[in-house]
Design a protein around this motif. Structure first.
Motif, PDB file in Angstrom:
ATOM      1  N   UNK A  21      23.258  -3.492 -46.226  1.00 33.31           N
ATOM      2  CA  UNK A  21      22.221  -3.769 -45.232  1.00 33.31           C
ATOM      3  C   UNK A  21      22.679  -3.450 -43.811  1.00 33.31           C
ATOM      4  N   UNK A  22      23.931  -3.768 -43.516  1.00 31.07           N
ATOM      5  CA  UNK A  22      24.423  -3.557 -42.153  1.00 31.07           C
ATOM      6  C   UNK A  22      25.121  -2.209 -42.055  1.00 31.07           C
ATOM      7  N   UNK A  23      24.723  -1.440 -41.077  1.00 25.64           N
ATOM      8  CA  UNK A  23      25.394  -0.153 -40.875  1.00 25.64           C
ATOM      9  C   UNK A  23      26.708  -0.416 -40.142  1.00 25.64           C
ATOM     10  N   UNK A  24      27.788   0.053 -40.720  1.00 26.19           N
ATOM     11  CA  UNK A  24      29.091  -0.161 -40.078  1.00 26.19           C
ATOM     12  C   UNK A  24      29.779   1.188 -39.883  1.00 26.19           C
ATOM     13  N   UNK A  25      30.548   1.309 -38.821  1.00 25.28           N
ATOM     14  CA  UNK A  25      31.217   2.588 -38.594  1.00 25.28           C
ATOM     15  C   UNK A  25      32.494   2.672 -39.419  1.00 25.28           C
ATOM     16  N   UNK A  26      32.866   3.885 -39.811  1.00 26.47           N
ATOM     17  CA  UNK A  26      34.181   4.035 -40.426  1.00 26.47           C
ATOM     18  C   UNK A  26      35.178   4.276 -39.305  1.00 26.47           C
ATOM     19  N   UNK A  27      36.305   3.676 -39.433  1.00 23.30           N
ATOM     20  CA  UNK A  27      37.275   3.677 -38.357  1.00 23.30           C
ATOM     21  C   UNK A  27      38.642   3.926 -38.986  1.00 23.30           C
ATOM     22  N   UNK A  28      39.378   4.915 -38.501  1.00 17.28           N
ATOM     23  CA  UNK A  28      40.655   5.295 -39.124  1.00 17.28           C
ATOM     24  C   UNK A  28      41.765   4.312 -38.784  1.00 17.28           C
ATOM     25  N   UNK A  29      41.425   3.082 -38.846  1.00 17.43           N
ATOM     26  CA  UNK A  29      42.351   2.038 -38.430  1.00 17.43           C
ATOM     27  C   UNK A  29      43.594   2.010 -39.317  1.00 17.43           C
ATOM     28  N   UNK A  30      43.373   2.003 -40.615  1.00 19.29           N
ATOM     29  CA  UNK A  30      44.515   1.860 -41.523  1.00 19.29           C
ATOM     30  C   UNK A  30      45.301   3.158 -41.651  1.00 19.29           C
ATOM     31  N   UNK A  55      39.478 -12.545 -45.349  1.00 17.25           N
ATOM     32  CA  UNK A  55      40.164 -11.262 -45.162  1.00 17.25           C
ATOM     33  C   UNK A  55      39.201 -10.105 -44.882  1.00 17.25           C
ATOM     34  N   UNK A  56      38.146 -10.064 -45.679  1.00 18.52           N
ATOM     35  CA  UNK A  56      37.296  -8.872 -45.660  1.00 18.52           C
ATOM     36  C   UNK A  56      35.905  -9.228 -45.162  1.00 18.52           C
ATOM     37  N   UNK A  57      35.428  -8.454 -44.210  1.00 15.21           N
ATOM     38  CA  UNK A  57      34.103  -8.700 -43.644  1.00 15.21           C
ATOM     39  C   UNK A  57      33.184  -7.498 -43.864  1.00 15.21           C
ATOM     40  N   UNK A  58      33.495  -6.686 -44.855  1.00 12.94           N
ATOM     41  CA  UNK A  58      32.734  -5.472 -45.133  1.00 12.94           C
ATOM     42  C   UNK A  58      32.600  -4.574 -43.911  1.00 12.94           C
ATOM     43  N   UNK A  59      33.646  -4.509 -43.131  1.00 12.68           N
ATOM     44  CA  UNK A  59      33.737  -3.661 -41.927  1.00 12.68           C
ATOM     45  C   UNK A  59      32.840  -4.133 -40.779  1.00 12.68           C
ATOM     46  N   UNK A  60      32.285  -5.332 -40.923  1.00 11.76           N
ATOM     47  CA  UNK A  60      31.414  -5.828 -39.845  1.00 11.76           C
ATOM     48  C   UNK A  60      32.203  -6.146 -38.577  1.00 11.76           C
ATOM     49  N   UNK A  61      33.518  -6.311 -38.712  1.00 17.59           N
ATOM     50  CA  UNK A  61      34.339  -6.580 -37.530  1.00 17.59           C
ATOM     51  C   UNK A  61      34.367  -5.388 -36.575  1.00 17.59           C
ATOM     52  N   UNK A  62      33.973  -4.205 -37.087  1.00 16.73           N
ATOM     53  CA  UNK A  62      33.980  -3.009 -36.244  1.00 16.73           C
ATOM     54  C   UNK A  62      32.609  -2.705 -35.644  1.00 16.73           C
ATOM     55  N   UNK A  63      31.626  -3.538 -35.937  1.00 17.58           N
ATOM     56  CA  UNK A  63      30.329  -3.364 -35.286  1.00 17.58           C
ATOM     57  C   UNK A  63      30.354  -4.129 -33.963  1.00 17.58           C
ATOM     58  N   UNK A  64      29.483  -3.755 -33.053  1.00 16.35           N
ATOM     59  CA  UNK A  64      29.453  -4.442 -31.755  1.00 16.35           C
ATOM     60  C   UNK A  64      29.135  -5.922 -31.962  1.00 16.35           C
ATOM     61  N   UNK A  94      29.539  -7.777 -34.652  1.00 16.10           N
ATOM     62  CA  UNK A  94      30.643  -8.460 -35.334  1.00 16.10           C
ATOM     63  C   UNK A  94      31.797  -8.725 -34.395  1.00 16.10           C
ATOM     64  N   UNK A  95      32.156  -7.713 -33.642  1.00 20.39           N
ATOM     65  CA  UNK A  95      33.264  -7.839 -32.690  1.00 20.39           C
ATOM     66  C   UNK A  95      32.962  -8.964 -31.688  1.00 20.39           C
ATOM     67  N   UNK A  96      31.733  -8.951 -31.178  1.00 18.05           N
ATOM     68  CA  UNK A  96      31.379  -9.963 -30.168  1.00 18.05           C
ATOM     69  C   UNK A  96      31.372 -11.373 -30.770  1.00 18.05           C
ATOM     70  N   UNK A 156      33.197 -12.408 -33.268  1.00 15.75           N
ATOM     71  CA  UNK A 156      34.596 -12.815 -33.490  1.00 15.75           C
ATOM     72  C   UNK A 156      35.228 -13.249 -32.170  1.00 15.75           C
ATOM     73  N   UNK A 157      34.992 -12.465 -31.122  1.00 12.79           N
ATOM     74  CA  UNK A 157      35.560 -12.835 -29.809  1.00 12.79           C
ATOM     75  C   UNK A 157      34.996 -14.175 -29.343  1.00 12.79           C
ATOM     76  N   UNK A 158      33.696 -14.378 -29.614  1.00 14.33           N
ATOM     77  CA  UNK A 158      33.073 -15.650 -29.214  1.00 14.33           C
ATOM     78  C   UNK A 158      33.732 -16.813 -29.960  1.00 14.33           C
ATOM     79  N   UNK A 159      33.966 -16.613 -31.245  1.00 12.68           N
ATOM     80  CA  UNK A 159      34.639 -17.654 -32.045  1.00 12.68           C
ATOM     81  C   UNK A 159      36.029 -17.960 -31.478  1.00 12.68           C
ATOM     82  N   UNK A 160      36.772 -16.902 -31.177  1.00 16.24           N
ATOM     83  CA  UNK A 160      38.151 -17.101 -30.687  1.00 16.24           C
ATOM     84  C   UNK A 160      38.116 -17.854 -29.350  1.00 16.24           C
TER      85      UNK A 160
END
Lengths: 389, 268
Positions: free
Chosen positions: A205-214, B68-77, B79-81, B83-87
């Motif tokens: 449902x949520x669009x997420x970017x791929x990021x070469x982090x690892x 551990x895993x947030x289905x890459x939502x940590x890299x969305x704006x 999600x990032x915001x 997480x920062x708000x939580x911290x």
């Protein structure tokens, strides 16, 4: 004879060319539709995505040649969805459709799904994914009880001949090793990396970017410590016979994201088993020429999303003879061993001043990636994958 | 001198007890990981920001943020915001530590919040080998990483001693009361279930999974007697207070073999 599982890169020409040139060496192809409801080990982009009729054409061709197409559903991060009726219905419908198209084998990495699939479709062959991290006979035996028919063993076994010999003495199961991925020994990023890829390659449902982090962590640790190249888990072509001697004849070549030309060259080199220099060219991590056409950001280090040329220093890698790596006495404990460091001194051309520069570049890039402007830019437009160019 | 990470209970007798060298693990009900099975199940144990503020003056608090895993939502704006708000909310409400396992969030904490909150790396990151130190070697800054709760699958006493020497200033913390497996497949699926999303079926499957795989689980063998120089983690958010209390007594009385695994009770 050596046999390969080959990566399906979305190019029908690759199937034709590889069948024509190396048909006798091919055990199977592996791949998927590019993106589906379940996810796998590669974060795909639109140019790989295939329709069912395209898959059907490939399967007809391969089934006529008696070669399997192994459909990969090796997403490790199902997040408990696999326990819901809705998911199971969707999954069964999908697998049945694959079977109707001509699929006879699937790669799975979730223990629950392995058992479930075997119960529902006992004739479908199940291949245990490398993502299950099978590193011992006991773990393999556990998977056999769940219902697997073959397995790709984990990278960490590649220089653990004692366990490889032990496993082979216990079973005749089809076992594969991945020779051409430079895997960091006991990699602490694998868990995150596989989940990130699995999640990116499924509809959600949520669009997420791929990021070469690892990927970046993996490359950067080798900038910091070149010996990680030789302590890493990969097999030089000239060392393949050592594995065949102990009963490992099946090799799974990467990479599904590589070009046809690059994979064809890799097959040739792994069949010839004579190449001893410029081995970086056949390692997926360093050498693969990507078939991804997605936009990628170039530009200054302080602005680009992933300025690959400024972050990833590719050394020249040569074969280093080392009997210990392939002896049953070789242990996994590198703490007091300097063998790989000495191998790096001997086998790598890794200009020191450049290495320092790349370490510094990575430090500067890393200081940007945890800031909001970077994340905002990452999510702009249609850039879904910024790893390759 | 090692410290002790224990779950927080809003209970006077517990809070009035000895607190020197203790860090109390807790969380708020609403945060970015609220859909995690473990935290959803244990939501009654969550505290409010006001309660955190009042306790943090007397006790060291650690926020449990180790999904551990947030289905890459940590890299969305968004999600990032979030997480920062939580911290920032943790910091504002007096939390001294955060227990965390997502690699990107660890790096975020190290880069952006190094002066404000200290990091305890969760066993979910699966640091169980001396070579795993490379994870920290590539980070720009690790000054605020205090402890790593080691993952004990495939980790035994000898390798643990090696790890202690290798990790130097980053302290290693040992969980004493959790199920451990040297079968990677069993161990990883177990953690995947606990830290996956909540749904109605998970608990039933988890209980069945523990029963079915009983023979693959074992107790910790890293420490066989109480050592003041080692840091320990006992209990988990969501486990009844009596169990970690009893286990703590066993630890302090040097009766480590009596320490009971909490996972069998956690999902009742």
């Amino acid at each position: 004879m050596i046999k390969f599982a080959l990566p399906y890169n979305g190019d029908m020409d690759f199937i034709d060319q590889s069948l024509y040139m190396y048909g006798n060496y091919i055990e199977s192809y592996f791949g998927n539709l590019g993106i589906d409801d379940f996810g796998g080990g590669r974060a795909q982009t639109q140019n790989i995505v295939k329709q069912e009729n395209e898959l059907k054409a490939i399967l007809d061709k391969l089934n006529a040649a008696g070669i399997d197409f192994n459909y990969v559903i090796n997403n490790n991060g199902l997040m408990n969805e696999e326990f819901t009726e809705k998911y199971q219905e969707r999954y069964l419908r999908f697998i049945n459709k694959l079977v109707d198209l001509g699929i006879r084998k699937v790669t799975l990495s979730n223990p629950y799904l392995i058992r479930y699939t075997k119960q529902k479709l006992p004739d479908l062959k199940i291949s245990a994914s490398v993502n299950l991290k099978t590193r011992s006979w006991e773990e393999l035996e556990y998977l056999i009880h769940l219902g697997i028919d073959e397995a790709t063993l984990h990278y960490d076994l590649i220089k653990n001949f004692a366990e490889l010999i032990r496993i082979r003495s216990k079973t005749d199961l089809l076992l594969k090793l991945i020779p051409n991925d430079l895997y960091i020994s006991n990699c602490p990023w694998q868990k995150g990396h596989t989940r990130m890829q699995g999640s990116h390659s499924k509809h959600k449902e949520t669009k997420t970017p791929y990021f070469s982090y690892y990927r970046n962590k993996c490359v950067n640790i080798r900038n910091l410590r070149p010996e990680e190249i030789y302590s890493g888990k990969w097999i030089a072509p000239a060392d393949i016979p050592k594995y065949m001697e102990i009963g490992y004849k099946n090799f799974k070549l990467l990479d599904r994201l590589a070009t046809t030309e690059w994979i064809m060259k890799s097959i040739e080199i792994y069949i010839e088993q004579s190449r001893t220099t410029h081995l970086e060219e056949i390692l997926g991590t360093y050498g693969s020429k990507s078939n991804i056409r997605a936009a990628v950001s170039d530009g200054p280090l302080e602005q680009a999303l992933y300025p690959r040329d400024q972050l990833e220093l590719i050394p020249e890698i040569s074969q280093v003879e080392n009997k210990l790596w392939y002896s049953a006495d070789h242990t996994d404990n590198c703490t007091h061993c300097t063998l790989c460091r000495r191998a790096a001194d001997k086998g790598l051309i890794y200009p020191e001043e450049k290495r320092e520069q790349y370490i510094e570049n990575n430090r500067r890039w890393q200081s940007r990636i945890t800031k909001l402007p970077y994340i905002k830019e990452l999510n702009l437009g249609e850039v879904q994958r910024i790893e390759y160019k | 001198m090692g410290e002790m990470l224990l779950p927080l209970y809003l209970d006077e007798s517990f809070m009035d007890s000895e607190s020197e060298g203790r860090i109390y693990l807790t969380r708020f009900e609403q945060d970015f990981q609220k859909d995690c099975f473990l935290f959803h199940e244990a939501r009654d144990y969550a505290i409010s920001p006001e309660e955190a503020r009042s306790i943090s003056g007397r006790h060291q608090l650690c926020y449990a943020y180790d999904m551990f895993h947030f289905e890459n939502r940590e890299f969305t704006v968004e999600g990032y915001q979030e997480i920062c708000k939580d911290i920032e909310s943790m910091i504002d409400n007096g939390f001294k530590y955060i227990l965390v396992s997502n690699p990107y969030i660890i790096e975020l904490l190290c880069n952006e919040y190094s002066k404000d909150i200290r990091v305890i790396v969760s066993s979910q990151l699966e640091i169980n080998h001396a070579h795993s130190k490379i994870f920290f070697d590539v980070l720009n800054n690790t000054r605020n990483i205090s402890y790593i709760v080691v993952s004990q699958n495939h980790l035994h006493k000898q390798e643990f001693e090696e790890m202690r020497r290798t990790f130097g200033s980053i302290g290693l913390m040992v969980e004493l009361d959790r199920l451990i497996s040297d079968n990677q497949i069993v161990h990883e699926q177990f953690n995947n279930m606990i830290y996956g999303y909540y749904n109605d079926s998970v608990k039933c499957h988890l209980k069945e999974y523990i029963e079915e795989n009983r023979r693959y689980f074992r107790k910790q063998d890293l420490v066989d007697q109480f050592d003041e120089n080692i840091s320990y983690k006992l209990g988990e958010i969501g486990v009844e207070k009596e169990l970690p209390e009893k286990n703590l007594k066993h630890l302090l009385n040097n009766e480590l073999e009596e320490i009971q695994v909490i996972d069998y009770d956690l999902w009742q």
